[in-house]
Write a protein that holds these residues in place. Structure first.
Motif, short mmCIF file in Angstrom:
data_model
loop_
_atom_site.label_atom_id
_atom_site.label_comp_id
_atom_site.label_asym_id
_atom_site.label_seq_id
_atom_site.Cartn_x
_atom_site.Cartn_y
_atom_site.Cartn_z
N GLY A 29 6.90 6.61 -5.55
CA GLY A 29 7.66 5.40 -5.26
C GLY A 29 6.93 4.09 -5.45
O GLY A 29 7.52 3.02 -5.27
N ALA A 30 5.64 4.13 -5.79
CA ALA A 30 4.91 2.88 -6.00
C ALA A 30 5.38 2.20 -7.28
O ALA A 30 5.73 2.86 -8.27
N VAL A 31 5.38 0.87 -7.26
CA VAL A 31 5.74 0.07 -8.43
C VAL A 31 4.54 -0.77 -8.82
O VAL A 31 4.01 -1.52 -7.99
N HIS A 32 4.10 -0.65 -10.07
CA HIS A 32 2.95 -1.40 -10.57
C HIS A 32 3.39 -2.38 -11.65
O HIS A 32 4.37 -2.15 -12.37
N MET A 33 2.66 -3.46 -11.76
CA MET A 33 2.93 -4.48 -12.76
C MET A 33 2.24 -4.13 -14.08
O MET A 33 1.11 -3.65 -14.09
N LYS A 34 2.93 -4.40 -15.17
CA LYS A 34 2.30 -4.31 -16.49
C LYS A 34 1.59 -5.64 -16.79
O LYS A 34 1.73 -6.62 -16.06
N GLU A 35 0.87 -5.66 -17.90
CA GLU A 35 0.07 -6.84 -18.23
C GLU A 35 0.93 -8.10 -18.36
O GLU A 35 0.53 -9.18 -17.93
N ALA A 36 2.12 -7.99 -18.94
CA ALA A 36 2.97 -9.17 -19.14
C ALA A 36 3.33 -9.82 -17.82
O ALA A 36 3.33 -11.06 -17.70
N ALA A 37 3.64 -9.01 -16.80
CA ALA A 37 3.98 -9.57 -15.49
C ALA A 37 2.76 -10.22 -14.85
O ALA A 37 2.88 -11.30 -14.24
N ARG A 38 1.60 -9.57 -14.96
CA ARG A 38 0.38 -10.16 -14.40
C ARG A 38 0.09 -11.51 -15.03
O ARG A 38 -0.23 -12.49 -14.34
N GLY A 92 11.42 -4.61 -17.25
CA GLY A 92 10.56 -3.84 -18.14
C GLY A 92 9.09 -4.16 -18.03
O GLY A 92 8.25 -3.46 -18.62
N ASP A 93 8.75 -5.20 -17.26
CA ASP A 93 7.35 -5.58 -17.07
C ASP A 93 6.70 -4.83 -15.92
O ASP A 93 5.58 -5.17 -15.51
N PHE A 94 7.39 -3.80 -15.41
CA PHE A 94 6.88 -3.03 -14.27
C PHE A 94 7.00 -1.54 -14.57
O PHE A 94 7.78 -1.12 -15.42
N ARG A 95 6.19 -0.76 -13.86
CA ARG A 95 6.15 0.67 -14.08
C ARG A 95 6.25 1.39 -12.73
O ARG A 95 5.48 1.08 -11.81
N ALA A 96 7.18 2.32 -12.61
CA ALA A 96 7.31 3.12 -11.39
C ALA A 96 6.34 4.29 -11.46
O ALA A 96 6.22 4.96 -12.50
N ARG A 97 5.65 4.54 -10.35
CA ARG A 97 4.69 5.62 -10.27
C ARG A 97 5.24 6.75 -9.39
O ARG A 97 6.12 6.52 -8.56
N PRO A 98 4.72 7.97 -9.55
CA PRO A 98 5.13 9.05 -8.65
C PRO A 98 4.86 8.67 -7.20
O PRO A 98 3.84 8.08 -6.87
N ARG A 122 0.81 -1.23 0.00
CA ARG A 122 0.00 0.00 0.00
C ARG A 122 0.84 1.27 0.00
O ARG A 122 0.71 2.08 0.91
N PRO A 123 1.69 1.53 -1.00
CA PRO A 123 1.88 0.71 -2.19
C PRO A 123 3.14 -0.15 -2.09
O PRO A 123 4.01 0.12 -1.25
N PRO A 124 3.28 -1.16 -2.96
CA PRO A 124 4.55 -1.90 -3.03
C PRO A 124 5.63 -0.99 -3.59
O PRO A 124 5.40 -0.23 -4.53
#
Length: 341
Positions: free
Chosen positions: A278-287, A270-276, A194-196
């Motif tokens: 510090g949160a890290v979100h997964m892209k579709e390929a990782a999911r 590259g399968d992840f996206r950093a957000r403002p 919350r968030p990772p």
């Protein structure tokens, strides 16, 4: 034995789900890409931006299929389910025992036993596979062993939760040693949510979201109230009992799936996206990679340690929910947690 049903995961944005006879149809840009008979499923999970028709929701309600909506990062948004079913007497027993301090502590301790024992099993397997029996993994296994011996002597829930927290910290301090992949892409420096804050934590949070869906469905399937727990405190909107049952499955099911996709290089940085922030979100390929690995794990077979019957990993949540229901009804002296081998 209950037939092994599957969960349908829809991960591509702008998918449209509708009803065709007794089947679920998935379309993208007006083209049918999948059709699945409803009777082969036990749940539907939509991740990201998908659209579900009203007739399909009606079919899911009639067939007892739970529809769960998740954000792209794996946070649950909401759920749709049909009319509540189950034995009202079982739920009364569940509510009554949850208010009995001694009974609640005894049941909660069994969940913690399952969590600590299974965490220790994953750590010991890693120590054996990586040749680290005397190193950080071996030390973590020893700490978990000492906690395990103390759990059922806890005198109240606060002490028990303290032991659970201590076990979790020991486990995650050693978790990075289970990542055998070279480089810093999936370096793990502690559990964050919350968030990772890193890629490994993003995978863990997503896997726990999927696991929570399975455990809540299992509770509801046997007539238990997923909101009334024993280890986790009751809060509005929290499926406390599902979280209780999750504890014994985190390490052997969710964590192992995460370690598999990392160590086998099924995901990349590259399968992840950093957000403002510090949160890290997964892209579709990782999911997709994690879901495929998780579903394959559910198809594996084993002998249930208490029932002594062959079953699949995917059926374990349903079997454990049934064992808990038997204990709450007085058919079993205690709840036997699932202990992985």
């Amino acid at each position: 034995m209950k037939r092994h049903l599957n969960t349908l995961f829809v991960t591509t944005d702008d998918s449209y789900l509708s009803k065709e006879g007794e089947s679920i149809v998935v379309k993208r840009q007006g083209k049918k890409v999948l059709q699945v008979p409803a009777l082969t499923l036990d749940g539907l999970v939509c991740i990201g931006r998908s659209y579900v028709s009203t007739p399909l929701l009606r079919l899911c309600g009639e067939k007892g299929l739970t529809v769960s909506l998740f954000s792209p990062s794996g946070r649950i948004i909401g759920r749709f389910e049909g009319p509540a079913t189950g034995n009202v007497l079982l739920r009364r027993d569940q509510h009554r025992l949850s208010l009995d301090p001694a009974a609640r502590l005894a049941i909660a301790a069994r969940f913690v036993v399952g969590k600590v024992a299974n965490s220790r099993t994953v750590i010991r397997r890693g120590a054996r596979d990586h040749g680290d029996p005397q190193g950080q993994l071996g030390e973590a296994a020893d700490v978990l062993g000492r906690i395990l011996r103390k759990v059922e002597h806890a005198t109240d829930l606060d002490e028990l939760r303290g032991m659970e927290g201590e076990a979790g910290r020991a486990y995650f301090r050693a978790f990075d040693r289970l990542v055998t992949r070279s480089g810093r892409e999936f370096e793990f420096q502690g559990r964050s949510r919350r968030p990772p804050r890193d890629r490994a934590n993003a995978l863990l949070s997503f896997a726990y979201g999927i696991l929570r869906h399975d455990l809540r469905s299992a509770c509801e399937g046997v007539g238990l109230d997923p909101q009334i727990g024993f280890l986790h405190a009751d809060r509005p909107g929290r499926a406390s009992l599902a979280l209780d049952l999750m504890e014994e499955f985190r390490a052997p099911l969710a964590d192992r799936a995460v370690l598999t996709v990392i160590n086998r290089r099924q995901v990349s940085g590259g399968d992840f996206r950093a957000r403002p922030g510090g949160a890290v979100h997964m892209k579709e390929a990782a999911r997709k990679a994690l879901i495929v690995t998780y579903q394959k794990r559910k198809q594996e077979t084993l002998t249930h340690p208490f029932l002594r019957e062959q079953t699949t990993v995917g059926l374990l949540p349903h079997l454990q929910a049934r064992l808990l229901a038997r204990h709450l009804r007085g058919d079993l002296d205690g709840y036997p947690p699932f202990l992985a081998r």
